[in-house]
Design an enzyme around this catalytic site. Structure first.
Site, PDB file in Angstrom:
ATOM      1  N   ASP A 435       0.866  -1.170   0.000  1.00  0.00           N
ATOM      2  CA  ASP A 435       0.000   0.000   0.000  1.00  0.00           C
ATOM      3  C   ASP A 435       0.908   1.227   0.000  1.00  0.00           C
ATOM      4  O   ASP A 435       2.049   1.160   0.478  1.00  0.00           O
ATOM      5  CB  ASP A 435      -0.892  -0.010   1.237  1.00  0.00           C
ATOM      6  CG  ASP A 435      -1.822   1.190   1.275  1.00  0.00           C
ATOM      7  OD1 ASP A 435      -2.542   1.413   0.295  1.00  0.00           O
ATOM      8  OD2 ASP A 435      -1.796   1.912   2.287  1.00  0.00           O
ATOM      9  N   ASP A 646      -1.154  -0.661   6.334  1.00  0.00           N
ATOM     10  CA  ASP A 646      -1.207  -0.188   7.717  1.00  0.00           C
ATOM     11  C   ASP A 646      -2.573   0.301   8.162  1.00  0.00           C
ATOM     12  O   ASP A 646      -2.889   0.272   9.338  1.00  0.00           O
ATOM     13  CB  ASP A 646      -0.206   0.946   7.925  1.00  0.00           C
ATOM     14  CG  ASP A 646      -0.697   2.252   7.322  1.00  0.00           C
ATOM     15  OD1 ASP A 646      -1.235   2.226   6.196  1.00  0.00           O
ATOM     16  OD2 ASP A 646      -0.552   3.298   7.976  1.00  0.00           O
ATOM     17  N   ASP A 650      -6.900  -1.049   4.636  1.00  0.00           N
ATOM     18  CA  ASP A 650      -6.082  -2.159   4.140  1.00  0.00           C
ATOM     19  C   ASP A 650      -6.529  -3.505   4.703  1.00  0.00           C
ATOM     20  O   ASP A 650      -6.082  -4.548   4.215  1.00  0.00           O
ATOM     21  CB  ASP A 650      -4.605  -1.941   4.515  1.00  0.00           C
ATOM     22  CG  ASP A 650      -4.050  -0.667   3.907  1.00  0.00           C
ATOM     23  OD1 ASP A 650      -4.504  -0.297   2.817  1.00  0.00           O
ATOM     24  OD2 ASP A 650      -3.171  -0.055   4.537  1.00  0.00           O
TER      25      ASP A 650
END
Length: 764
Positions: A435, A646, A650
């Site tokens: 990400d 994080d 996600d």
């Protein structure tokens, strides 16, 4: 438990209990995780089943740290087990010394005198009997308990070996006294018990070392806390702290719980918990973690997590739970161990039958026989040696000890792998999807430029106080990094403290932003799409076209009118490029997914070295899951996809990936969903996790190879199969010593993982 067969037997026994859904027994930690329907199978039924199988039960309460977990620490440290075998070892050694002395004296004698043999045999019998019946009694009790359930374990092999040679020696000694000379082996029975007990004691010592990192974590939290009241400071048990209690931590003391600093400033050492070597500076409002060390000044802290909810307790639970799920390699070893002992017993009987048949039909060559050893005793010794030398323990210890040491090493470095299955999967990673925000970047966004508008849509230099208050009030409903940056911008614009208006009907729209009502006015903060739906008359003509900027854009709509466009920048982590290059060098496919626009996402990708073909921009949380699923599908069977993120956005992608890795500074939801957690929030720990998993899996394979090779090589020697080729045979006494060394070797092999060093010097 004494071998992997014990664990397999107990698992099978528990699964037969009505209402039990699943059961996992870990030989290395002597623990069982049982999932059952409480309406059908209460905990007492599980306890009875374990006791019925011949084992004692020590119930595990919620995982906490401090004084109340002493029993669990002692269990992991093998305190009772070490004391048990040490007492019996002392007795066995004291009895075995004169037994061995008599054996040596007899061997050195030039001629055999019947009266002397009877005397020496009587003394050896007198010494061997308490040795077998006290020091070795545990083997017989456990073997009998297993036999009641038609189960055969390592204890069965030892009991058959020691019991067989002892009973045979009683018979042959009686024949010798009656006038028919025969060989007896009380020395073998006594020394076998000594070897076996020594082996189990050393094994317990070694296994306690495999849990040393875990027990060290459990001992981090202090036993007591200083509770601050209105009139006094009271010393109480750390486990008695409640939420919102204020506790005092003096310099040199450890934090008894998680909390927020209420008064004071100091340096806090988090090294033993997160692996971070540099002390953390904390002051009013800073978060502190239970178990960390206050270095310089007194702090008053408001408790935010206590008992089993503390970060330290959760870390300990993750490391403990990592032992429950069995990786594929352990499942294979368990299957072998489940049939190993019965096969060895059948094989031993066949060895006895074959040698008796040979001895009766053609005779056994004199070169194969020891002095006064007839062909019948020779056949019996081959049977005993075959039974005693076989070692299912090595198979049972090969995988769990390596996983225990590996996960403990990771925990000590701030890397939490939630199971051995995760370590096995990480070692096979082929694709890594990062990400962007908060993972490849720091997540510390800041507004670097902006454009403001008045309520008529004209460009202006300032926002009204009502708009600024509304921005702060709405964005404080979110923990997203963008929300924090926007809040900071608005607070700086206000320049002084102010009362926030009441927020109603707040709605977070994943991937788009947040919308809320304040005093009847609708406020929307987020993406261009969200803003375009919220404005009544479209965007102002004076608004700059930001469609191609690589910066993150936030649109603020107040009462149907665009109030501001903020442009935010997020710094790329210093280590991000190094980590991406590392995995590229290993031949891994590295990708990036982001909710940002294509220009913003590609700008970050260019900085860290991810090609444009591997960048997925403008993806909502649900679409991130689709990206992971698509990569899993197109990469082919056997490929392992890892997602690193994080935030709460996600969590679905972390759950979808074969391996989900959460950056520790992320939200609790992401950390709960991920299979592995990097507590230090450093991407350098990802290569460390990968290398550690490779080392653990390699160590498991080496352990299993040793366990199999040992049995494949030693059993033919013990059975006498190699005698026609090489004039080498393995007496039962030496066979017992070899078996003890085999188990110890596997445990020591796993302990060699303690020498692991991370691939990057900074990943400490």
């Amino acid at each position: 438990m004494t071998c992997g067969s014990c664990a397999n037997f107990l698992e099978g026994h528990l699964l037969k209990v009505p209402g039990v859904v699943s059961a996992t027994v870990n030989f290395a930690t002597c623990s069982a995780a049982v999932q059952a329907d409480p309406d059908v199978c209460p905990s007492s039924a599980v306890r009875r089943a374990i006791v019925d199988a011949g084992y004692e039960v020590e119930e595990s309460a919620e995982t906490t740290v401090g004084a109340d977990n002493k029993g669990e620490v002692d269990l992991l440290d093998r305190v009772e087990e070490k004391e048990y075998y040490f007492r019996r070892l002392i007795v066995a050694v004291l009895l075995s010394i004169p037994i061995a002395a008599i054996m040596i004296a007899e061997a050195a004698g030039s001629e055999t005198v019947r009266s002397r043999r009877i005397l020496f045999g009587g003394i050896q019998a007198g010494l061997a009997t308490p040795c077998v019946l006290y020091s070795g009694i545990g083997f017989f009790i456990r073997a009998f308990a297993a036999l009641r359930h038609f189960m055969f374990t390592m204890d069965t092999l030892v009991a058959v070996g020691v019991g067989g040679v002892y009973i045979a020696s009683i018979v042959t000694y009686a024949l010798t006294v009656a006038g028919t000379p025969a060989a007896f082996y009380f020395d073998t029975a006594g020394l076998l018990v000594s070897f076996m007990t020594l082996g189990k004691y050393l094994e317990a010592l070694a296994k306690s070392q495999t849990c040393s990192a875990l027990t060290a974590l459990m001992k981090l939290a202090p036993d007591h806390a200083h509770l601050v009241t209105e009139t006094d400071v009271l010393t109480i048990k750390a486990t008695e702290l409640q939420l919102e209690d204020v506790f005092r931590v003096y310099a040199g003391e450890k934090m008894p719980a998680d909390g927020i600093v209420f008064r004071g400033s100091s340096d806090v050492d988090e090294n033993l918990l997160t692996g971070e070597s540099i002390p953390k500076v904390v002051d009013v409002g800073s978060e502190v973690i239970g178990g960390t060390l206050n270095l310089t000044s007194t702090l008053d802290v408001t408790a935010t997590r206590v008992g089993s909810a503390t970060t330290l307790s959760k870390i300990v639970k993750i490391v403990e739970d990592a032992q429950s799920a069995k990786p594929r390699l352990q499942q294979v070893a368990d299957q072998i161990a489940s049939v190993f002992v019965p096969v060895v017993i059948i094989g031993g009987i066949l060895v006895l039958a074959v040698w008796l048949l040979i001895g009766g039909l053609v005779g056994i060559p004199e070169a194969y026989l020891d002095e006064e050893e007839g062909w019948g005793m020779f056949a019996f010794n081959r049977f005993l040696a075959t039974i005693v030398v076989a070692c299912p323990c090595a198979l049972g210890l090969a995988t769990p000890t390596a996983i225990l040491v590996g996960t403990s090493i990771g925990a000590r470095r701030g890397i939490l792998a939630k199971s051995g299955v995760v370590l096995e999967a990480v070692s096979n990673i082929t694709h890594i999807i990062f990400d962007k925000t908060g993972t490849l970047t720091t997540g510390s966004l800041r507004v670097i430029t902006y454009q403001l508008f008045d309520l008529d849509g004209k460009a202006t230099g300032e926002l009204t106080p009502d708009v600024l208050k509304a921005i702060v009030a709405v964005e404080m409903q979110s923990t997203h990094p963008i929300a924090r940056a926007v809040t900071t911008f608005a607070q700086e614009k206000m320049g002084e403290a102010f009362d926030l208006p009441e927020v109603t009907d707040s709605t977070t729209i994943p991937g788009r932003g947040i919308s809320a009502a304040i005093g009847g006015v609708t406020v929307s903060i987020g993406s261009a799409n969200l803003a375009s739906e919220a404005v009544a008359n479209g965007f102002p003509e004076t608004m700059t076209d930001y469609s191609k900027t690589p910066l993150t854009k936030v649109y603020i709509v107040y009462g149907g009118t665009l109030a501001a466009v903020l442009l935010l920048q997020d710094e790329v982590r210093d280590e991000a490029k190094v980590v991406v290059e590392y995995f590229h060098h290993l031949g891994k496919t590295v990708m990036m997914v982001s909710g940002d626009n294509e220009h913003a996402a590609q700008a970050v990708a260019d900085q860290v070295g991810i090609p444009a073909s591997c960048v997925f921009a403008g993806r909502l949380p649900g679409e991130k899951v689709d990206v992971v699923a698509s990569v899993q599908q197109t990469s082919g069977k056997g490929n392992v996809v890892c997602f690193v993120g994080d935030g709460i956005n996600d969590a679905p992608a972390l759950a979808q990936a074969h391996v989900g890795v959460a950056i520790g500074a992320g939200t609790d939801v992401a950390i709960e969903t991920a299979e592995a957690v990097l507590m230090r929030s450093s991407l350098l720990d990802l290569p460390t996790l990968y290398c550690l998993s490779k080392k653990v899996v390699l160590r498991i394979k080496l352990n299993l190879l040793w366990a199999c090779a040992y049995n494949i090589v030693m059993i033919p020697f013990a059975a006498g199969i190699v005698l026609p080729i090489a004039d080498v045979k393995l007496p039962p006494l030496y066979a017992g010593g070899a078996m003890a060394v085999s188990s110890l070797t596997v445990v020591c092999s796993s302990l060699l993982l303690q020498l692991f060093t991370p691939p990057f010097p900074d990943a400490k």
